[in-house]
Design a protein around this motif. Structure first.
Motif, PDB file in Angstrom:
ATOM      1  N   CYS A   1       0.842  -1.198   0.000  1.00  0.00           N
ATOM      2  CA  CYS A   1       0.000   0.000   0.000  1.00  0.00           C
ATOM      3  C   CYS A   1       0.874   1.243   0.000  1.00  0.00           C
ATOM      4  N   GLU A   2       0.217   2.356  -0.256  1.00  0.00           N
ATOM      5  CA  GLU A   2       0.894   3.641  -0.269  1.00  0.00           C
ATOM      6  C   GLU A   2       0.374   4.438   0.923  1.00  0.00           C
ATOM      7  N   LEU A   3       1.278   5.049   1.672  1.00  0.00           N
ATOM      8  CA  LEU A   3       0.894   5.886   2.815  1.00  0.00           C
ATOM      9  C   LEU A   3       1.294   7.328   2.495  1.00  0.00           C
TER      10      LEU A   3
ATOM     11  N   GLU B   1       4.173  -2.633  13.674  1.00  0.00           N
ATOM     12  CA  GLU B   1       3.104  -3.061  14.584  1.00  0.00           C
ATOM     13  C   GLU B   1       2.151  -4.032  13.884  1.00  0.00           C
ATOM     14  N   ALA B   2       1.854  -3.746  12.634  1.00  0.00           N
ATOM     15  CA  ALA B   2       0.978  -4.644  11.872  1.00  0.00           C
ATOM     16  C   ALA B   2       1.622  -6.029  11.739  1.00  0.00           C
ATOM     17  N   ILE B   3       2.921  -6.051  11.452  1.00  0.00           N
ATOM     18  CA  ILE B   3       3.651  -7.335  11.339  1.00  0.00           C
ATOM     19  C   ILE B   3       3.607  -8.071  12.680  1.00  0.00           C
ATOM     20  N   ALA B   4       3.816  -7.321  13.759  1.00  0.00           N
ATOM     21  CA  ALA B   4       3.784  -7.930  15.100  1.00  0.00           C
ATOM     22  C   ALA B   4       2.411  -8.514  15.397  1.00  0.00           C
TER      23      ALA B   4
ATOM     24  N   ARG C   1      -2.161  -5.191   4.432  1.00  0.00           N
ATOM     25  CA  ARG C   1      -2.773  -3.924   4.009  1.00  0.00           C
ATOM     26  C   ARG C   1      -3.899  -3.530   4.967  1.00  0.00           C
ATOM     27  N   LYS C   2      -4.733  -4.516   5.267  1.00  0.00           N
ATOM     28  CA  LYS C   2      -5.881  -4.274   6.147  1.00  0.00           C
ATOM     29  C   LYS C   2      -5.416  -3.808   7.544  1.00  0.00           C
ATOM     30  N   GLU C   3      -4.408  -4.499   8.062  1.00  0.00           N
ATOM     31  CA  GLU C   3      -3.922  -4.192   9.421  1.00  0.00           C
ATOM     32  C   GLU C   3      -3.202  -2.835   9.452  1.00  0.00           C
ATOM     33  N   ILE C   4      -2.403  -2.564   8.431  1.00  0.00           N
ATOM     34  CA  ILE C   4      -1.670  -1.287   8.380  1.00  0.00           C
ATOM     35  C   ILE C   4      -2.662  -0.127   8.297  1.00  0.00           C
TER      36      ILE C   4
END
Lengths: 143, 143
Positions: free
Chosen positions: B21-23, B71-74, B134-137
């Protein structure tokens, strides 16, 4: 947190690094092993173990300090690239290694490597670097 | 910047990573080599080569995004520690490797090592990870 040498601030820490200055969120250290000239560490003052444990305000300030320390190193020692790393599997307290790299120098093009022989300096050489880094960091922090 | 594969956004980039995704300041990629499960990259959208080339606003936002991706990865893969690294001697465009480490797993207690064999996944496995990351980020970015 007696098992964390950053929090303990004792012999183990002092055998590895020398304090340069304290900033609002981070403490800046000169790495005793200077095989990459100018290598420093910025440790978070709080004991947190992942970036995302910082709230937004602390995160903003901490990484700004990391950037300013890198800029001070660049201004003083003119590396061709700066590498930044947070590992900490065994020492999880948040800290960033700021490692200046020099074209055609040690570990250029590969991650810096702490398994190769260390290069220690004389006390007067450490003192000179600490003094010039402190001056440059504080100047840059004033913006 | 045709010599920068992040700016070029072509075959070289796509052989190494897949966009998640793009932030606001960064682009998030899943590393194709998934020998460290969950490994991602956050590249700065601007072509800058040192952290201190970002102004304060961009620095604040970029590192916040790096933290949220970690954090999303964690949250999804439960690593025991996350490592973060910006090297880039040969690809200086600012990017952070976010590398989840697992106790008793690969490279635990030492820097992650890209010289050991890569572990690629099937497309459907990449797609599942990209979707959940993507969803979590995006959820975490909304605070």
């Amino acid at each position: 947190m007696s098992e964390c040498f950053y929090c303990e601030n004792g012999n183990k820490l002092h055998s590895l690094m020398i304090e340069i200055c304290e900033l609002p969120c981070g403490k800046v250290y000169l790495n005793r092993d200077q095989k990459h000239k100018g290598r420093c560490i910025v440790a978070l003052k709080d004991h947190k173990t992942e970036y995302f444990q910082m709230d937004r305000k602390e995160s903003e300030e901490y990484f700004w300090e990391v950037s300013k320390v890198a800029e001070a190193i660049a201004n003083l020692y003119h590396p061709d690239k700066i590498n930044y790393a947070t590992y900490g599997d065994s020492v999880p307290h948040v800290h960033v290694h700021i490692v200046p790299k020099y074209r055609d120098g040690l570990n250029w093009g590969t991650p810096f490597d702490d398994s190769i022989p260390k290069q220690f300096l004389q006390d007067e050489e450490y003192n000179k670097m600490i003094e010039e880094l402190r001056k440059e960091i504080l100047k840059l922090m004033q913006g």
